[in-house]
Motif scaffolding. Structure first.
Motif, short mmCIF file in Angstrom:
data_model
loop_
_atom_site.label_atom_id
_atom_site.label_comp_id
_atom_site.label_asym_id
_atom_site.label_seq_id
_atom_site.Cartn_x
_atom_site.Cartn_y
_atom_site.Cartn_z
N VAL A 233 43.63 85.07 81.75
CA VAL A 233 43.58 84.92 80.34
C VAL A 233 43.51 86.21 79.51
N THR A 234 43.10 87.31 80.26
CA THR A 234 43.28 88.64 79.79
C THR A 234 44.54 89.30 79.80
N VAL A 235 45.23 89.01 80.99
CA VAL A 235 46.68 89.57 80.83
C VAL A 235 47.46 88.65 80.13
N LEU A 242 40.69 91.34 72.14
CA LEU A 242 39.88 90.41 72.20
C LEU A 242 40.37 88.74 71.60
N THR A 243 41.31 89.02 70.40
CA THR A 243 41.95 88.00 69.77
C THR A 243 42.79 87.22 70.65
N GLY A 244 43.62 88.03 71.78
CA GLY A 244 44.31 87.72 72.51
C GLY A 244 43.83 86.69 73.49
N ALA A 245 42.74 87.42 74.03
CA ALA A 245 41.96 86.60 75.17
C ALA A 245 41.33 85.45 74.63
N ALA A 246 40.77 85.55 73.39
CA ALA A 246 40.43 84.21 72.76
C ALA A 246 41.61 82.96 72.52
N LEU A 286 50.37 88.39 74.87
CA LEU A 286 50.81 87.86 73.68
C LEU A 286 50.25 88.79 72.53
N MET A 287 49.37 89.62 72.51
CA MET A 287 48.86 90.38 71.72
C MET A 287 48.63 91.86 72.03
#
Length: 292
Positions: A233-235, A242-246, A286-287
């Motif tokens: 999920v981090t990648v 942080l927003t991308g991870a969420a 994504l972000m």
């Protein structure tokens, strides 16, 4: 209809767990550019100590549950701080060595945990409410998922407030952009980076204690299992976002739940396929931001 509601809500709850584990990982990489493969060890040790504290105080009470979460956060923060001071700090800007030392620490930690608590999983018990369900649109949602969602929301809000509204948060962001300039102003950036590691470890500790209630057991390999999904999920979200991870945590978990129900338990395969697609189409996530 009720089955779709069940899958969606439990997917969001599972995504909340993934975010609790991935938030510290994303924070540490985003601000310090350290890929910490020992992050799962922070989670596992916090879970074991949290379990021991809850056993000592009485597992059926909410007080012991909340205290175990607090103790897990402290243990994770201390473990992460010691790791940064003793192993990571001498290796800044030496990324291969950082990876090797954190991988080595993760293997050593699992062996140590097995030596102390054994190789078999230990069943745990918490407040009776966590074993119950809450009905939503005909779907009975296990209460553990609500706790995970609330905890993930609080952790995300606190991390964002810390980085944007506090003095240390501003120092950390400035140090990431231009470390030499901040140092020239007389500010010890190293202390701020140690704080980042401590916060990441504390987030992992909270995730570890809540993960053992979701699994209903704790084992020496629990952190390693969750770390795989945390990296995914981090990648997908974008390293350091942080927003991308969420967002990625919820996306991955919901897809995983739907695939497990409707595609014959192929949730893990779908997640890996999504990771490959993101790496091919948008390698920064994504972000994520492009870096030189």
């Amino acid at each position: 209809m009720s089955s779709i509601v069940l899958i969606l809500i439990t997917g969001v709850g599972l995504g909340a767990l993934y975010f609790l584990v991935a938030s510290g990982l994303s924070l540490i990489y985003g601000l310090m550019h350290v890929l910490n493969f020992a992050h799962g060890a922070f989670l596992t040790l916090s879970a074991f100590i949290g379990w021991w504290v809850a056993q000592s105080l009485g597992t059926a009470s909410w007080g012991s549950f909340l205290v175990s979460i607090l103790v897990g956060a402290v243990v994770g923060g201390i473990f992460a701080t010691l790791t940064e001071l003793l192993l990571i700090r001498p290796l800044y800007e030496r990324h291969i060595e950082q990876v090797l030392v954190t991988v080595g620490l993760s293997f050593a930690a699992v062996a140590l945990f097995e030596g102390i608590w054994g190789t078999d999983a230990i069943n745990i018990a918490g407040p009776p409410w966590l074993k119950g369900t809450t009905e939503v649109l005909g779907a009975r949602i296990p209460n553990t998922y609500w706790v995970l969602m609330v905890a993930a929301g609080l952790v995300l809000a606190l991390l964002v407030l810390f980085l944007r509204k506090t003095r240390y948060g501003m120092i950390i962001r400035a140090g990431v952009e231009n470390r030499s300039m901040v140092t020239a102003l007389g500010i010890d950036v190293r202390k701020s980076f140690t704080l980042v590691f401590a916060i990441g470890g504390a987030a992992a500790g909270i995730g570890g204690v809540l993960a053992m209630h979701w699994y209903t057991y704790v084992s020496a390999h629990m952190g390693a299992t969750l770390l795989i999904f945390a990296f995914i999920v981090t990648v997908i979200g974008g390293l350091g976002s942080l927003t991308g991870a969420a967002i990625a945590s919820v996306l991955v978990a919901v897809l995983q739940q739907f695939a497990n129900v409707y595609l014959g338990g192929s949730g893990d395969f779908i997640v890996v396929a999504l990771l490959a697609l993101v790496l091919l189409v948008r390698p920064t996530g994504l972000m994520g931001r492009k870096t030189a």
